[in-house]
Write a protein that holds these residues in place. Structure first.
Motif, PDB file in Angstrom:
ATOM      1  N   VAL A  66      -5.684   1.545   1.920  1.00  9.66           N
ATOM      2  CA  VAL A  66      -7.066   0.597   1.702  1.00  9.66           C
ATOM      3  C   VAL A  66      -7.664   0.561   0.158  1.00  9.66           C
ATOM      4  CG1 VAL A  66      -9.910   0.137   1.976  1.00  9.66           C
ATOM      5  CG2 VAL A  66      -8.003   0.943   3.474  1.00  9.66           C
ATOM      6  N   MET A  67      -7.598   1.291  -0.953  1.00  6.73           N
ATOM      7  CA  MET A  67      -7.630   1.624  -2.353  1.00  6.73           C
ATOM      8  C   MET A  67      -6.775   0.418  -3.031  1.00  6.73           C
ATOM      9  SD  MET A  67      -7.672   4.496  -5.087  1.00  6.73           S
ATOM     10  CE  MET A  67      -5.699   4.710  -4.219  1.00  6.73           C
ATOM     11  N   SER A  93      -3.496   3.844   8.017  1.00 10.81           N
ATOM     12  CA  SER A  93      -4.950   2.971   7.035  1.00 10.81           C
ATOM     13  C   SER A  93      -5.606   3.626   7.225  1.00 10.81           C
ATOM     14  CB  SER A  93      -4.750   1.131   6.928  1.00 10.81           C
ATOM     15  OG  SER A  93      -4.647   0.722   8.113  1.00 10.81           O
ATOM     16  N   GLN A 111      -4.842  -2.240  -1.799  1.00 11.32           N
ATOM     17  CA  GLN A 111      -4.770  -3.184  -1.157  1.00 11.32           C
ATOM     18  C   GLN A 111      -5.834  -4.025  -1.348  1.00 11.32           C
ATOM     19  OE1 GLN A 111      -4.946  -2.730   3.502  1.00 11.32           O
ATOM     20  NE2 GLN A 111      -2.742  -2.026   2.542  1.00 11.32           N
ATOM     21  N   THR A 112      -7.104  -3.540  -2.584  1.00 16.77           N
ATOM     22  CA  THR A 112      -8.011  -4.165  -3.018  1.00 16.77           C
ATOM     23  C   THR A 112      -7.697  -5.524  -3.731  1.00 16.77           C
ATOM     24  OG1 THR A 112      -8.569  -2.639  -4.365  1.00 16.77           O
ATOM     25  CG2 THR A 112     -10.256  -2.833  -2.466  1.00 16.77           C
ATOM     26  N   ASN A 165     -10.674   0.410  10.625  1.00 16.06           N
ATOM     27  CA  ASN A 165     -11.116   0.208   9.421  1.00 16.06           C
ATOM     28  C   ASN A 165     -12.418  -0.967   9.639  1.00 16.06           C
ATOM     29  OD1 ASN A 165     -10.230   0.920   6.426  1.00 16.06           O
ATOM     30  ND2 ASN A 165      -8.274   0.994   7.964  1.00 16.06           N
ATOM     31  N   ASN A 171      -6.514  -4.914   6.098  1.00 16.60           N
ATOM     32  CA  ASN A 171      -6.387  -5.309   4.372  1.00 16.60           C
ATOM     33  C   ASN A 171      -7.511  -6.095   4.196  1.00 16.60           C
ATOM     34  OD1 ASN A 171      -5.066  -7.022   3.239  1.00 16.60           O
ATOM     35  ND2 ASN A 171      -4.076  -8.194   4.355  1.00 16.60           N
ATOM     36  N   GLY A 201       1.009  -1.127   0.085  1.00 14.76           N
ATOM     37  CA  GLY A 201      -0.012   0.431   0.212  1.00 14.76           C
ATOM     38  C   GLY A 201       0.574   0.877  -0.021  1.00 14.76           C
ATOM     39  N   TRP A 209      -7.825   6.581   2.839  1.00 16.93           N
ATOM     40  CA  TRP A 209      -8.104   6.218   2.133  1.00 16.93           C
ATOM     41  C   TRP A 209      -7.446   4.808   0.913  1.00 16.93           C
ATOM     42  CZ3 TRP A 209     -12.039   2.793   0.721  1.00 16.93           C
ATOM     43  CH2 TRP A 209     -11.972   2.334  -1.303  1.00 16.93           C
ATOM     44  N   ALA A 252     -10.875  -4.823   3.043  1.00 21.30           N
ATOM     45  CA  ALA A 252      -9.931  -3.871   1.238  1.00 21.30           C
ATOM     46  C   ALA A 252     -10.329  -4.867   1.052  1.00 21.30           C
ATOM     47  CB  ALA A 252      -8.173  -3.605   1.026  1.00 21.30           C
TER      48      ALA A 252
END
Ligand SMILES: *Cc1c(COP(=O)(O)O)cnc(C)c1O
Length: 483
Positions: free
Chosen positions: A234-235, A228, A237-238, A323, A267, A119, A231, A270
């Motif tokens: 997280v984005m 985390s 990690q998708t 999260n 994680n 990330g 954003w 995501a």
């Protein structure tokens, strides 16, 4: 244009760039996209043979407006972010021989050998890109349980628009992780070793929240964060959930299970959002150690903070999975009033019980379990003896959780997320293998070379951390501004 809003509902919609540079939303909430993009089976089919970087380009393009980052700029930002990664393919998957349909997704081939590199490589690059374009400077501040700190420091080092303040709980991370932060010589990296934090990284987060609450200071020093909460983490990690899916499935539509060693839920959030977007995931496993906050959330509907336990999987010795609030926002259809009420209730009382309806809704497709240190060590030993593959303690928690839950999992393929390289945890590996000698799999050249470098660090007691930080950050700011 896709806008971003706070999950607490207290700020007007902002564009992607503002959401990234702010880190926290001003109302104390977490930024979320106003609409979660969806991905069709046809699209997944078309993405089947993409490399990780090509896939990242496609997925990030769903979240980032082209008027803010052009296609060429996005490609360049991705390419340069992942250039320091060591393995072809960036995220290799290994199939275990001693288990049926079980894959280990190795997320630790970045320069600081943990999944935080995935990330942060991109996010810090992106932050720096925005800052250069605006001619601005930011003070990034992060707390770490051992891996966010090294990755933030590595990717920020030498970037002239960023100062990185990296706080870690002294003695609660490994010496290997500590040296990754203290051996960087760059003037813009400021590691802080903090003694006497009973709740480890969670205590440090509390101090960071206070600094954020100090409006004058925050504005003057342009305070932001890449933990985390941001954003961007997280984005990014998708992407590895999509990538894992496309790598291990024979056909689009087939479902898989994923097990994720978890602490702050960044994680897993995501992964959950990837599923909301349309990725066919059957179960997400929240794998906890004895700090079993997620296990309580997903088995009894209780969100509570308990005393910290130091474990062999220290990077997930985390008490509050902040999260989770971001994920829950989507599960209650964007009802930010509810999120605000729950967050406030938890903050006031330290515990929260979700009603059965809410619990049923958010826990669907989630399983959770808590793995002991004994199980973690035994599993590292077992997999190494049986097939010569060395798990780090966090991947072992991930695999251990799937062992505990095996009856509920079904026949789908299982991907276990390996979030760190074993070389970061040599003492645990020695205990697991009952051997003073470390096998070559438990060493890494970067860890060895850091031992030879001189160390630079601020030492600080937790009781005075806030004032020490304000003082140090203020004088550094004046120094670099030439005041
Ligand atoms: C940070 C970390 C985790 C947990 O990730 P969250 O997003 O906080 O749940 C797991 N394993 C390792 C090695 C980590 O560094």
């Amino acid at each position: 244009m896709l806008k971003y809003i706070s999950n607490r509902g207290g700020v007007a919609p902002v564009d992607f760039e503002t959401a990234i540079l702010d880190g926290f939303a001003a109302d104390g909430g977490l930024y979320v996209p106003q609409v979660l993009p969806s991905v069709s089976a046809e699209q997944l089919q078309q993405w089947k043979d993409l490399t990780y970087l090509e896939l990242a380009f496609e997925i990030l393009s769903l979240f980032i407006d082209r008027s803010i980052v052009s296609a060429d700029e996005l490609k360049e930002l991705l390419t340069s972010a992942y250039a320091p990664f060591e393995k072809q393919g960036i995220i290799p998957l290994q199939q275990l021989k001693s288990r049926k349909d079980t894959y280990i997704m190795e997320l630790f081939h970045g320069p600081t050998i943990s999944f935080k590199d995935i990330g942060l490589a991109f996010l810090v690059n992106l932050v720096n890109f925005f800052l250069q374009r605006k001619g601005q400077h930011l003070s990034l501040i992060v707390a770490t349980t051992g891996d966010t700190g090294p990755a933030t420091a590595y990717f920020s080092a030498g970037k002239s628009n960023i100062d990185a303040w990296v706080l870690y709980p002294k003695e609660m991370i490994t010496p290997e992780q500590e040296r990754q932060m203290t051996s960087l010589q760059h003037a813009n990296i400021h590691p802080f070793a903090v003694s006497n934090c009973p709740d480890g990284g969670d205590d440090l987060d509390a101090v960071i929240s206070k600094l954020y609450g100090n409006q004058d200071f925050k504005e003057k020093l342009q305070l932001s964060s890449v933990n985390s909460i941001n954003w961007g983490r997280v984005m990014m990690q998708t992407v590895h959930y999509f990538y894992a899916y496309l790598q291990v499935t024979d056909q689009v539509g087939e479902k898989i299970n994923l097990s994720v060693p978890s602490g702050g839920f960044g994680n897993l959030c995501a992964g959950a959002l990837a599923r909301e977007m349309g990725l066919p995931i059957k179960n997400l496993l929240a794998a906890n150690n004895k700090n079993a906050c997620l296990q309580r959330i997903f088995s009894t509907g209780t969100f509570s903070k308990e005393a910290l336990i130091n474990t062999e999987s220290s990077a997930i010795d985390i008490l509050i999975p902040f999260n989770f609030w971001r994920y829950l926002y989507f599960k209650v259809n964007g009802d930010s009033q509810k999120i605000k009420d729950w967050m406030d209730e938890f903050k006031a009382s330290g515990t929260l019980q979700f009603d059965p309806q809410v619990f049923a809704c958010y826990s669907q497709g989630f399983l959770a379990s808590s793995v002991t240190d004994e199980q973690t060590l035994a599993l590292i030993n077992e997999i190494y003896s049986e097939e010569g593959y060395l798990l780090d303690p966090h991947a072992a928690v991930g695999l251990g959780a799937s062992d505990i839950l095996t009856d509920q999992l079904g026949d789908e393929k299982l991907v276990v997320l390996a979030t760190a390289h074993p070389a970061k945890f040599p003492e645990t590996i020695r205990r697991a293998l009952n051997s003073a000698e470390l096998p070559p799999e438990a060493t890494h050249h970067s860890i060895e070379s850091a031992k030879k470098l001189s160390q630079k660090v601020h030492l600080c007691e937790y009781q005075v951390l806030e004032s020490a930080l304000i003082h140090a950050m203020q004088s550094n700011w004046e120094l670099t501004k030439g005041l």
